[in-house]
Enzyme design. Sequence first.
Site, short mmCIF file in Angstrom:
data_model
loop_
_atom_site.label_atom_id
_atom_site.label_comp_id
_atom_site.label_asym_id
_atom_site.label_seq_id
_atom_site.Cartn_x
_atom_site.Cartn_y
_atom_site.Cartn_z
N GLU A 1 0.83 -1.19 0.00
CA GLU A 1 0.00 0.00 0.00
C GLU A 1 0.88 1.26 0.00
O GLU A 1 1.78 1.40 0.82
CB GLU A 1 -0.85 -0.05 1.27
CG GLU A 1 -1.47 1.23 1.68
CD GLU A 1 -1.96 1.19 3.15
OE1 GLU A 1 -1.68 0.22 3.87
OE2 GLU A 1 -2.61 2.15 3.55
N ASP B 1 -0.39 -0.91 6.17
CA ASP B 1 -0.17 -0.30 7.48
C ASP B 1 -1.10 -0.94 8.51
O ASP B 1 -2.18 -1.41 8.16
CB ASP B 1 -0.48 1.21 7.42
CG ASP B 1 0.60 1.95 6.65
OD1 ASP B 1 1.71 1.41 6.53
OD2 ASP B 1 0.31 3.06 6.16
N ASP C 1 -6.97 2.61 7.70
CA ASP C 1 -6.92 2.55 6.24
C ASP C 1 -6.31 1.24 5.75
O ASP C 1 -6.78 0.66 4.77
CB ASP C 1 -6.09 3.72 5.68
CG ASP C 1 -6.88 5.02 5.72
OD1 ASP C 1 -8.11 4.94 5.93
OD2 ASP C 1 -6.27 6.08 5.55
N ASP D 1 -3.12 0.37 10.45
CA ASP D 1 -4.11 1.35 10.90
C ASP D 1 -5.44 1.10 10.19
O ASP D 1 -5.60 0.11 9.49
CB ASP D 1 -3.60 2.78 10.65
CG ASP D 1 -3.37 3.03 9.16
OD1 ASP D 1 -3.68 2.14 8.34
OD2 ASP D 1 -2.87 4.11 8.81
#
Length: 641
Positions: A432, A505, A509, A507
């Site tokens: 990503e 990641d 997103d 997180d």
Amino acid sequence: MDDETVMDKKEIYDSEKIKVLEGLKAVRKRPSMYIGSTDENGLHHLVYEVVDNSIDEAMEGYCDKIEVALKPDDSVEVSDNGRGIPVSEHPQHDAPGVEIVMTKLHAGGKFDRKSYKVSGGLHGVGVSVVNALSKWLEVKVKREGNVYRQRYKRGDPITEVEKIGENGPSSGTLTRFKPDPDIFETVEFNYETLKKRMRELAFLNKGLKIVLKDERTDEEIEEEFHFEGGIVEFVNYLNREKEKLYPEPIYFKRREDGVHVELAMQHKTEAYSKDILAFANNINTKEGGTHLSGFRAALTRTLNNYCEKNKLGEDVKIRGDDYREGLTAVINVKLPEPQFEGQTKTKLGNSEMRGIVQSIVSEELMRFLEENPKVAEVIVEKAVTAAKARQAAKKAKELTRRKGLLESVDLPGKLADCSDPDPSKAELYIVEGDSAGGSAKQGRDRDFQAILPLRGKIINAEKARINKMLENKEIRSIISAIGAGIGEDFDPDEARYHKIIIMTDADVDGAHIRTLLFTFFYRYMRPLLERGYLYMAQPPLYKITKGRAVHHAYTEEEKREILDELGKRGVGIQRYKGLGEMNPKELWETTMDPENRILAKVTVEDGERADQLFDLLMGKEVGPRKEFIQENAKAATNIDV
Ligand code: 0RA
């Protein structure tokens, strides 16, 4: 003439060399031959095997309740209220029936029951296999007013069949066993895995009560699965959050030539996916087989005939897939001698089943359509829409083909490929973001690691038809990098990498992108999940430094351990917020180096879960959405070896 006289000397010599492993010793020597593997799957298989025996008793009508309890000592107890395994002496073997069932492979003879015993495949190998692979096992039988017990160690009896008490008129069998840690890679049962199977068995055997208990934690869990509606309730359950094309599943059941065929089906309106589950003798035949192809043929032909008779859908050529679009179906057959084939022995091979299923489904479905013309009409209407969309998709696909976008020879520009062409060694990292993509390109081992950075938004595979999917740039580059096609044309043998690793990641997103990717792979490249080619990278959560020493913690627990070890003085803690914060060397060392990294394998169940949770994730309700993201962002635990 006896056998030995016809053998020449050499043959006698050769056969002497063959070590004949007898009985349960052979099972301990090659457990995978009997239960498929010694990993978590094999472990759970033990429970299924024991439960199968109680299910058989239920199928014969002698048992209506089965209990499965996970005990704190990692043993499992399975009990039923059937007739109880016979305890009387077996005439040929001079041992009690229960001892024979527990210690002889495929114990048959007098104690064989008439029901649709599962044979072949991994199921139906017999409880003696479970006994052989258990550190200890105890069986208790309630029969004819008495309670009997026998105990075993690693398959060998260590007591007689003893009468240990008296009992009222109730009867049943209780088996408690502890899987042998010398055999299994893990002996920890997964409640959710067992729950899914027990629920499935309860759907498939209407009226049967299955209780599942988890006694391993302070707060005990107990759930009961009991469905008077059987597979109709199964379809309702599968479609529970979907909009339906017609209110009630179509259902019928018939027995013919000693074979049972049962079907429940219902179309969804907006989801373009299909969920067709086929079972044979309670086994989920994931690889399909003759019962499934009989069903598909019947569905297509019957609906085509109906259209012709009623002059419907004349302006377009409707194909089988079009009738199956959005279909949820459960087909359940029971037959006396099932043959299971295929890589995972989950493909029904009995050729007679194709014709039997096809003729039963054709007759029953035609009758239903004629009696319910309104439902027939919406089904045909949906198929017409699907056929038109399919033609449009074909055009879109031809367009991308001409541009060479689906050909593996023409790789996407963003892909930094690896030099080893051997798919079994090659790895594809789907990363990503550009900055992480850049670090990964610099940090990787270019011999066997390829990097594909993703920039744009990934389209939601649950909501989009294939033509829309193919218009999405990111999806197209994934398809061409893997080089094995998509959807029905997908061929996992063509995959250019046997490890496809999603690196995002830790997180919100990242979780979102991961879910979109899972859903895409689940819908359009499912064989990758089935073969275990898809993984998730696990970047560390923290960098902990003291002086020159650098440590990485992948979980909160690890962080605590490291801090305990280092003491609190002069220690620096950095929480990684994204992959972009790591330099190429750090990314290699912590997340990409096969020697150090942690990879979590993505299973079909993960894909299914992502798929189901999509409504939740995309929906307007904020509460459950947040919860899901946190849940999904938890660190994975499988260590890559
Ligand atoms: C053989 C014969 C009979 C019952 C069973 C086996 C039996 C086996 C298992 C295994 C788990 N639960 C079970 N319940 C029954 C029938 C004996 C009779 O005629 O009473």
